[in-house]
Design an enzyme around this catalytic site. Structure first.
Site, mmCIF file in Angstrom:
data_model
loop_
_atom_site.group_PDB
_atom_site.id
_atom_site.type_symbol
_atom_site.label_atom_id
_atom_site.label_comp_id
_atom_site.label_asym_id
_atom_site.label_seq_id
_atom_site.Cartn_x
_atom_site.Cartn_y
_atom_site.Cartn_z
ATOM 1 N N CYS A 1 -11.199 9.243 -1.506
ATOM 2 C CA CYS A 1 -10.778 10.169 -0.443
ATOM 3 C C CYS A 1 -10.174 11.464 -0.970
ATOM 4 C CB CYS A 1 -9.839 9.461 0.522
ATOM 5 S SG CYS A 1 -10.706 8.176 1.453
ATOM 6 N N GLU B 1 -6.986 7.171 6.988
ATOM 7 C CA GLU B 1 -8.373 6.744 7.236
ATOM 8 C C GLU B 1 -8.349 5.581 8.216
ATOM 9 O OE1 GLU B 1 -10.694 5.658 3.761
ATOM 10 O OE2 GLU B 1 -12.356 4.923 5.010
ATOM 11 N N VAL C 1 -4.295 8.779 -2.180
ATOM 12 C CA VAL C 1 -5.235 7.803 -2.738
ATOM 13 C C VAL C 1 -6.558 7.800 -1.969
ATOM 14 C CG1 VAL C 1 -3.375 6.318 -3.553
ATOM 15 C CG2 VAL C 1 -4.284 5.929 -1.266
ATOM 16 N N THR C 2 -7.646 7.393 -2.651
ATOM 17 C CA THR C 2 -7.736 7.149 -4.082
ATOM 18 C C THR C 2 -8.363 8.382 -4.745
ATOM 19 O OG1 THR C 2 -9.936 6.094 -3.962
ATOM 20 C CG2 THR C 2 -8.032 4.651 -3.797
ATOM 21 N N ASP D 1 -4.001 9.543 2.885
ATOM 22 C CA ASP D 1 -4.171 8.095 3.098
ATOM 23 C C ASP D 1 -3.179 7.191 2.369
ATOM 24 O OD1 ASP D 1 -6.324 9.195 4.408
ATOM 25 O OD2 ASP D 1 -7.872 8.177 3.246
ATOM 26 N N GLN E 1 -15.764 22.860 -15.787
ATOM 27 C CA GLN E 1 -16.566 24.063 -15.509
ATOM 28 C C GLN E 1 -15.722 25.189 -14.899
ATOM 29 O OE1 GLN E 1 -20.706 23.280 -14.098
ATOM 30 N NE2 GLN E 1 -19.921 21.234 -13.654
ATOM 31 N N LYS F 1 -14.221 9.467 4.506
ATOM 32 C CA LYS F 1 -13.475 9.607 3.257
ATOM 33 C C LYS F 1 -12.890 11.018 3.150
ATOM 34 C CE LYS F 1 -14.702 5.433 2.251
ATOM 35 N NZ LYS F 1 -13.783 4.366 2.713
ATOM 36 N N LYS G 1 -8.669 10.322 10.300
ATOM 37 C CA LYS G 1 -10.034 10.632 9.858
ATOM 38 C C LYS G 1 -10.879 9.360 9.773
ATOM 39 C CE LYS G 1 -8.862 10.770 4.876
ATOM 40 N NZ LYS G 1 -9.766 9.746 4.397
HETATM 41 N N1 TIU Z 1 -8.592 6.601 1.101
HETATM 42 C C1 TIU Z 1 -9.591 6.130 0.350
HETATM 43 O O1 TIU Z 1 -9.766 6.504 -0.790
HETATM 44 N N2 TIU Z 1 -10.381 5.146 0.931
HETATM 45 C C2 TIU Z 1 -11.030 4.172 0.217
HETATM 46 O O2 TIU Z 1 -11.727 3.343 0.783
HETATM 47 N N3 TIU Z 1 -10.829 4.180 -1.131
HETATM 48 C C3 TIU Z 1 -11.301 3.271 -2.047
HETATM 49 O O3 TIU Z 1 -11.124 3.533 -3.244
HETATM 50 N N4 TIU Z 1 -11.880 2.169 -1.640
#
Ligand code: TIU
Length: 225
Positions: A167, A77, A162-163, A29, A207, A137, A134
């Site tokens: 995701c 996304e 990210v993030t 993403d 872990q 997430k 996709k």
């Molecule tokens: N790609 C992804 O992480 N989508 C999000 O909406 N991330 C946020 O941190 N909002």
């Protein structure tokens, strides 16, 4: 050019046994909506500058990965223009005045085909590199990612993008349950919230590597030379 079939990469909680021909770089993403001002990320009240530090290390890693002739897969996304795949719960979450599907500065927010939904120019997919669209997430939910990886004999994933805690973490957890060994270079993933970034990485490697391994891109680059 790579000569050995398996090489150790320094990582936590212990070295990662890297098999280049079985490993894909999965870039999550890196879209304008998340990284550029005016997109979905900023609309949620976030500071996009927090994510932009990941661009340069991703660029270097992607260039080295391509040079080594290894597999690259990108994700985005987003939703169908008719929003038929957008759960009502996702649309209204956050009670924002502007939400997914509404017009924004870079077209309709998180809608496929719009400028803001596309991948940033610095990391733009090369011809032949699959792009997974996709709706959720996680990159495995409602996509053909697992089939593509299986068809290509991939069992290992270097996951960037990210993030960190949203995701990337969701995708690493999904991949782990499907039997993939995931390696996450900390400098190639980012969060709007530094503390979530840190904890997101800790959760992966805790872990005994419950979801995977954490490394730095310099250690992956060293294995590619
Ligand atoms: N790609 C992804 O992480 N989508 C999000 O909406 N991330 C946020 O941190 N909002």
């Amino acid at each position: 050019m790579l000569v050995s079939s398996s090489v150790e990469i320094a990582a936590e909680p212990y070295p990662y046994d890297f098999s280049p021909e079985k490993c894909a770089l999965l870039i999550i993403d890196m879209q304008r909506d998340f990284l550029e001002p005016g997109g979905f990320g900023e609309m949620l009240g976030n500071d996009v500058a927090q994510l932009r530090r990941t661009i340069e290390p991703n660029k270097k890693l992607l260039a080295a990965w391509r040079k080594a002739g290894l597999q690259v897969i990108h994700t985005r996304e987003g939703h169908r223009p008719d929003l038929a795949d957008l759960p009502p719960a996702k649309k209204i979450r956050g009670r924002s005045a502007t939400c997914i599907g509404d017009p924004g500065p870079m077209g309709r927010i998180l809608v496929r085909g719009e400028e803001g939904h596309d991948i940033i120019k610095e990391l733009y997919p090369a011809p032949g590199e699959p792009v997974i669209d996709k709706p959720g997430k996680g990159a495995f939910f409602a996509t053909d990612l697992h089939a593509i990886l299986q068809n290509r004999g991939i069992t290992q994933l270097v996951v960037t993008g990210v993030t960190t805690e949203v995701c990337v973490n969701t995708t690493v957890r999904e991949a782990n349950d499907r039997g993939y060994d995931c390696l996450v270079p900390a400098d190639c993933v980012g969060s709007y919230f530094p503390e979530f970034h840190e904890m997101g990485l800790k959760m992966i490697k805790a872990q005994g590597g419950i979801f995977g391994w954490v490394t730095h891109s310099k250690d992956v680059l060293a294995a590619l030379i």
